[in-house]
Write a protein that holds these residues in place. Structure first.
Motif, PDB file in Angstrom:
ATOM      1  N   ASP A   1       4.494  -4.351  23.437  1.00 53.63           N
ATOM      2  CA  ASP A   1       4.246  -4.863  22.100  1.00 53.63           C
ATOM      3  C   ASP A   1       4.859  -3.949  21.038  1.00 53.63           C
ATOM      4  O   ASP A   1       4.984  -2.742  21.235  1.00 53.63           O
ATOM      5  CB  ASP A   1       2.749  -4.974  21.839  1.00 53.63           C
ATOM      6  N   LEU A   2       5.190  -4.551  19.908  1.00 53.68           N
ATOM      7  CA  LEU A   2       5.684  -3.810  18.757  1.00 53.68           C
ATOM      8  C   LEU A   2       4.840  -4.193  17.546  1.00 53.68           C
ATOM      9  O   LEU A   2       4.881  -5.346  17.107  1.00 53.68           O
ATOM     10  CB  LEU A   2       7.159  -4.125  18.503  1.00 53.68           C
ATOM     11  N   GLN A   3       4.064  -3.242  17.070  1.00 57.88           N
ATOM     12  CA  GLN A   3       3.272  -3.462  15.859  1.00 57.88           C
ATOM     13  C   GLN A   3       4.086  -2.991  14.676  1.00 57.88           C
ATOM     14  O   GLN A   3       4.486  -1.828  14.621  1.00 57.88           O
ATOM     15  CB  GLN A   3       1.952  -2.688  15.943  1.00 57.88           C
ATOM     16  N   MET A   4       4.322  -3.893  13.728  1.00 59.37           N
ATOM     17  CA  MET A   4       5.167  -3.594  12.580  1.00 59.37           C
ATOM     18  C   MET A   4       4.329  -3.691  11.311  1.00 59.37           C
ATOM     19  O   MET A   4       3.794  -4.753  10.996  1.00 59.37           O
ATOM     20  CB  MET A   4       6.343  -4.572  12.517  1.00 59.37           C
ATOM     21  N   ASN A   5       4.223  -2.578  10.607  1.00 63.63           N
ATOM     22  CA  ASN A   5       3.444  -2.521   9.363  1.00 63.63           C
ATOM     23  C   ASN A   5       4.350  -2.191   8.195  1.00 63.63           C
ATOM     24  O   ASN A   5       5.451  -1.659   8.367  1.00 63.63           O
ATOM     25  CB  ASN A   5       2.352  -1.461   9.487  1.00 63.63           C
ATOM     26  N   ARG A   6       3.867  -2.472   7.008  1.00 70.40           N
ATOM     27  CA  ARG A   6       4.604  -2.188   5.756  1.00 70.40           C
ATOM     28  C   ARG A   6       6.043  -2.700   5.870  1.00 70.40           C
ATOM     29  O   ARG A   6       7.000  -1.972   5.592  1.00 70.40           O
ATOM     30  CB  ARG A   6       4.571  -0.696   5.455  1.00 70.40           C
ATOM     31  N   LEU A   7       6.148  -3.945   6.238  1.00 70.18           N
ATOM     32  CA  LEU A   7       7.466  -4.539   6.426  1.00 70.18           C
ATOM     33  C   LEU A   7       8.185  -4.713   5.094  1.00 70.18           C
ATOM     34  O   LEU A   7       7.561  -4.993   4.062  1.00 70.18           O
ATOM     35  CB  LEU A   7       7.342  -5.884   7.130  1.00 70.18           C
ATOM     36  N   GLY A   8       9.487  -4.569   5.161  1.00 75.63           N
ATOM     37  CA  GLY A   8      10.342  -4.785   3.994  1.00 75.63           C
ATOM     38  C   GLY A   8      11.469  -5.749   4.329  1.00 75.63           C
ATOM     39  O   GLY A   8      11.712  -6.025   5.509  1.00 75.63           O
ATOM     40  N   PRO A   9      12.145  -6.284   3.330  1.00 73.14           N
ATOM     41  CA  PRO A   9      13.254  -7.221   3.586  1.00 73.14           C
ATOM     42  C   PRO A   9      14.303  -6.638   4.534  1.00 73.14           C
ATOM     43  O   PRO A   9      14.955  -7.404   5.268  1.00 73.14           O
ATOM     44  CB  PRO A   9      13.831  -7.458   2.194  1.00 73.14           C
ATOM     45  N   GLU A  10      14.458  -5.330   4.539  1.00 69.84           N
ATOM     46  CA  GLU A  10      15.441  -4.689   5.418  1.00 69.84           C
ATOM     47  C   GLU A  10      15.064  -4.795   6.893  1.00 69.84           C
ATOM     48  O   GLU A  10      15.893  -4.510   7.770  1.00 69.84           O
ATOM     49  CB  GLU A  10      15.627  -3.219   5.038  1.00 69.84           C
ATOM     50  N   ASP A  11      13.854  -5.198   7.174  1.00 71.11           N
ATOM     51  CA  ASP A  11      13.414  -5.378   8.556  1.00 71.11           C
ATOM     52  C   ASP A  11      13.706  -6.784   9.081  1.00 71.11           C
ATOM     53  O   ASP A  11      13.454  -7.065  10.261  1.00 71.11           O
ATOM     54  CB  ASP A  11      11.911  -5.101   8.682  1.00 71.11           C
ATOM     55  N   THR A  12      14.209  -7.638   8.239  1.00 76.85           N
ATOM     56  CA  THR A  12      14.570  -8.987   8.668  1.00 76.85           C
ATOM     57  C   THR A  12      15.669  -8.923   9.722  1.00 76.85           C
ATOM     58  O   THR A  12      16.713  -8.310   9.500  1.00 76.85           O
ATOM     59  CB  THR A  12      15.049  -9.825   7.471  1.00 76.85           C
TER      60      THR A  12
END
Length: 122
Positions: free
Chosen positions: A80-91
């Motif tokens: 699993d990959l938990q992704m927090n505080r996502l930003g547009p650059e993570d698209t």
């Protein structure tokens, strides 16, 4: 047959969180390093995170360090990959992989999933 199937992608607002899951089958998952990579159209696939066979050691790209965590459950053959505080650059399209070592090199990974799309709106 060997399969890695990702789930959990979708659309999220900037600052939000998503959890991606990858289910492995057809091979002995616990014998392999697990990893996540991502790719944006027109750009090279880039390393995001990896986790050792035992789950004790984890590695992250500088761009996600402190925001993403990676975990695995060898009994369920998942990573699993938990992704927090996502930003547009993570698209990007996020793909899971299984390979021989906890490296950042695409060539070290034998098995790949099809990928799941993550879109972060600003």
């Amino acid at each position: 047959q060997v399969q890695l199937v990702e789930s959990g992608g979708g659309l999220v607002q900037a600052g939000g969180s998503l959890r991606l899951s990858c289910a492995a089958s057809g091979f002995t998952f616990r014998a392999y390093t697990g990893a996540w990579f991502r790719q944006v159209p027109g750009k090279e696939r880039e390393f995001v995170a990896s986790i050792s066979r035992s789950g004790v050691s984890t590695y992250f790209a500088d761009s996600v360090k402190g925001r993403f965590t990676i975990s695995r459950d060898n009994a369920k053959s998942t990573v699993d990959l938990q992704m927090n505080r996502l930003g547009p650059e993570d698209t990007a399209v996020y793909s899971c992989a299984a390979g021989s070592g906890p490296t950042r090199l695409i060539s070290d990974y034998n098995y790949w999933g099809q990928g799941t799309q993550v879109i972060v709106s600003s």
